[in-house]
Every structure is written in structure tokens, then in C-alpha cells.
Design a protein around this motif. Structure first.
Motif, short mmCIF file in Angstrom:
data_model
loop_
_atom_site.label_atom_id
_atom_site.label_comp_id
_atom_site.label_asym_id
_atom_site.label_seq_id
_atom_site.Cartn_x
_atom_site.Cartn_y
_atom_site.Cartn_z
N SER A 67 0.83 -1.22 0.00
CA SER A 67 0.00 0.00 0.00
C SER A 67 0.86 1.25 0.00
O SER A 67 0.49 2.26 -0.62
CB SER A 67 -0.88 0.07 1.24
OG SER A 67 -1.48 -1.13 1.51
N MET A 106 -7.36 1.60 -1.65
CA MET A 106 -6.12 1.90 -2.39
C MET A 106 -6.42 2.84 -3.55
O MET A 106 -5.66 3.76 -3.85
CB MET A 106 -5.49 0.60 -2.91
CG MET A 106 -5.05 -0.32 -1.80
SD MET A 106 -4.46 -1.91 -2.40
CE MET A 106 -4.00 -2.67 -0.84
N ASN A 163 -5.86 1.26 5.37
CA ASN A 163 -6.99 0.37 5.06
C ASN A 163 -8.27 0.93 5.68
O ASN A 163 -8.90 0.31 6.55
CB ASN A 163 -6.75 -1.04 5.62
CG ASN A 163 -5.57 -1.74 5.00
OD1 ASN A 163 -4.53 -1.12 4.76
ND2 ASN A 163 -5.71 -3.02 4.72
N THR A 187 3.73 -6.44 3.04
CA THR A 187 3.87 -7.38 1.91
C THR A 187 5.17 -7.12 1.16
O THR A 187 5.86 -8.06 0.78
CB THR A 187 2.64 -7.31 0.97
OG1 THR A 187 2.48 -5.97 0.50
CG2 THR A 187 1.38 -7.78 1.67
P1 13P Z 1 0.47 -4.04 2.66
O1 13P Z 1 0.47 -2.55 2.75
O2 13P Z 1 1.47 -4.69 3.57
O3 13P Z 1 0.62 -4.47 1.25
O4 13P Z 1 -0.92 -4.58 3.20
C1 13P Z 1 -2.14 -4.25 2.61
C2 13P Z 1 -3.17 -5.22 2.90
O5 13P Z 1 -4.33 -5.02 2.61
C3 13P Z 1 -2.78 -6.44 3.58
O6 13P Z 1 -3.87 -7.22 3.82
#
Ligand code: 13P
Ligand code: SF4
Length: 334
Positions: free
Chosen positions: A75, A98, A148, A248
Motif C-alpha cells: 500500500s 487503495m 486500510n 507485503t
Molecule cells: P500491505 O500494505 O502490507 O501491502 O498490506 C495491505 C493489505 O491489505 C494487507 O492485507
């Protein structure tokens, strides 16, 4: 119903998409390629016609991630790269929050999400009104909000963070206490890495909350020398059983650098496929928890979205400026 007719597989398309297939051949069986290839070819042409870029999250399927995406990442990377995007059109292959972040950072551009229903259980767990109530309960305590979340929730926040920079963002505020929303497990994880007191909300990711410490231990017993890396949205007993915890992108970087012979990535399933396609000397043990929201994005709806330039992501102007401020303050921290 789809407006776009499915393009068909021809020898020309097979030849044009052969380099793309080479990138995914270890994770997509040859028999499936004729279904993907016509879309891969059509999308890559349409991107040029529309002056569009596709930003794809690490949880997108390999035919999206490796074959049509221009920018991939977690993200934080998607937010950062959205700032630099020079195209007229941004297609967000990921979930709605996002795409909203990309729109906040590019108010003049057309931002598309191929399926508006691609949500997130964390974003659903809290509203702007909840944040206002928390502020009344803890006057003067700053609100750090995980990306999120909806733009409405970001607008009520002091600063955003992602799983990749949460500790840094919390510590950047120079305070003793913060309200950290909405992921309880990420909040608990951050609390183990800072002296700042963390007041948490009880939101959970419906994908990561299903993993258990017991399950991780049973994988360890079944596979000699297994390295376990986990996303911080997992429950505390899972994180306690892991060798490495990170966003991630940090999980992927860990595998690329350390090259463990056998690895278990405790996160959404497609990510192991995407890394396995690239890192072919590592054996991936794959417990499979799919994110149903991420999986709403397909080559077919990306194609249709680029043809129709819909659905667009729109944000209420009454919240957009304040939400953008919280995201920009995060980007300024790094
Ligand atoms: P990341 O920012 O680590 O990619 O996580 C986003 C996400 O929705 C993990 O479930
Ligand atoms: Fe939301 Fe979890 Fe899906 Fe990530 S994996 S988008 S946190 S529901």
C-alpha cells in the motif's frame, strides 16, 4: 453483464504474449494461458491508447501482477508511486481504499477501479463518527489511521500509516500516547516495537485473522528448515511463531535477499504465487487464505474498465482535502 467481448486467442496473440507467459510459466499451467493471453494483449494495447498505468497490489493474481501491471507493491509503494504517475488514467488493481488513496493524490486524473465492490473488512470496521467519538473520549490524543480505511475515516485522522511504516509514523509524532485505528493486531504489533502507548480499535482483516499459531507450528513440524514470515495483520500468536514480520513488500524483499530454501508466507495466497514466479530456487509452502475483495479484480474487468473508463473513483470534496492531508503527512514521514 460485461460490455466487452472476450478477445480470442490467435497465433499472433500467442507470439505477442510469449514473453509475458515466460514470466508466469511456473505458476500458470500452459493450458490456461489461451484464456489470459488475449486479455493481456488487449490490455497492454489499451493502456497505450488511453495513456493509462496499472498499479497492482502484491495480492493480485500472477496474470495481472506479472503481465499487465506497470507498478506493483504494497500500500505504501502504491501511494508513493501514485504521486509520480504521469499518465492521464490510473487503474488500481487492488481494493477500494487503495484506489481512493490514488485519487486523493491525483484529484485531476481519472482513477478507475475495475470492480467497485472490492472492499476490505478493516475499512468496513470503522466510520468517521466512530473516530469523532474516540477523540471525545481521549481528548488531545492524536489519531494514527491505517490506510486500510475509507477517505471519510482518514479525514478525521491526524496522520495515516501502512504496515510498512507504522512504528516510524507513531514515533514521528513525539507523544506518549496515540489512538491507532482500526487494526487491533497491527496496533498490538506496533506496541511491541515502541514505548508509545497504543490505544487500539477492534477491527480485523478477515483473511489474516484466520491463521493460528497452532497451524504455523504444525507446518513447522511437517517441513524441516521452514522459514515463516508473516504480515502484521495476523493475530499475536501467529506473529510470535514467525521468524520475520513485515508489510507485503518487506516480506517479498526478505525472500529475495535471504533466499530461504523453504518458506511459508503467512498472508494472502496470490503473493506466494507472484514471488514464486520470480524466485524459482525457493520452495513455497502455501496455506491458502484468499482475499475475496482482491479477487474481484480480473483481467476481464480491467479490460472493460479501460474500454469504458468506468467505474471511476470519486471522493466527496467535503472530505477529500482533510483525508489528503493525513496521507500527505504520512508520505512526508517516509
Ligand atoms: P500491505 O500494505 O502490507 O501491502 O498490506 C495491505 C493489505 O491489505 C494487507 O492485507
Ligand atoms: Fe483488507 Fe484483509 Fe483483504 Fe487486505 S487482505 S484488503 S486487509 S480484507
Amino acid at each position: 453483464m460485461s460490455l466487452a467481448e472476450a478477445p480470442s486467442y490467435t497465433p499472433e496473440i500467442a507470439a505477442a504474449t510469449a514473453p509475458a507467459y515466460e514470466r508466469v510459466r511456473t505458476v500458470i499451467p500452459e493450458i490456461e494461458w489461451p484464456f489470459h493471453a488475449p486479455y493481456v494483449d488487449a490490455i497492454n494495447r489499451l493502456k497505450v491508447e488511453r495513456n493509462a498505468v496499472i498499479l497492482a497490489h502484491n495480492y493480485q493474481t500472477p496474470e495481472i501482477f506479472h503481465c499487465v501491471a506497470d507498478i506493483v507493491g504494497d500500500s505504501l509503494a502504491l501511494a508513493r508511486r501514485a504521486v509520480d504517475a504521469e499518465a492521464d488514467v490510473i487503474v488500481l488493481a487492488g481494493v477500494h481504499f487503495m484506489a481512493e488513496t490514488a485519487k486523493l493524490l491525483n484529484p485531476e486524473k481519472t482513477v478507475l477501479i475495475p470492480d467497485l465492490r472490492a472492499g476490505c473488512s478493516l475499512a468496513e470496521s470503522i466510520t468517521g463518527a466512530d473516530v469523532r467519538l474516540l477523540r471525545e473520549r481521549y481528548p488531545g490524543v492524536p489519531v494514527v489511521t491505517y490506510v486500510n480505511t475509507s477517505a471519510e475515516v482518514k479525514a478525521e485522522s491526524d496522520i495515516c500509516c501502512t504496515s510498512g511504516n507504522a512504528v516510524k509514523v507513531v514515533e514521528s509524532l513525539g507523544v506518549d500516547r496515540v489512538i491507532f485505528l482500526p487494526d487491533e493486531y497491527l496496533a498490538k504489533h506496533v506496541a511491541t516495537r515502541t514505548d508509545v502507548e497504543i490505544i487500539a480499535w477492534q477491527g480485523h482483516c478477515e483473511v489474516h485473522e484466520r491463521f493460528t499459531g497452532e497451524e504455523i507450528e504444525s507446518y513447522r513440524q511437517g517441513v524441516d528448515g521452514l522459514v515463516v514470515i508473516a504480515h502484521p495483520e495476523c493475530p499475536p500468536d501467529v506473529l510470535a511463531a514467525a521468524d520475520f514480520v513485515g508489510s507485503t513488500a518487506q516480506m517479498i524483499a526478505h525472500v529475495r535477499e535471504k533466499r530461504p530454501p523453504k518458506v511459508l508466507m503467512v498472508t494472502e495466497c496470490s503473493m506466494s504465487d507472484n514471488v514464486a514466479a520470480e524466485v524459482r530456487d525457493v520452495e513455497f509452502v502455501r496455506p491458502c487464505n484468499l482475499c475475496p475483495h482482491m479477487k474481484r479484480i480480473t483481467l476481464a474487468n480491467i479490460h472493460e474498465s479501460l474500454l469504458t473508463l468506468r467505474p471511476t473513483v470519486e471522493i466527496d470534496p467535503a472530505v477529500a482535502d482533510r483525508a489528503r492531508g493525513a496521507v500527505e503527512r504520512m508520505l512526508a514521514v517516509g
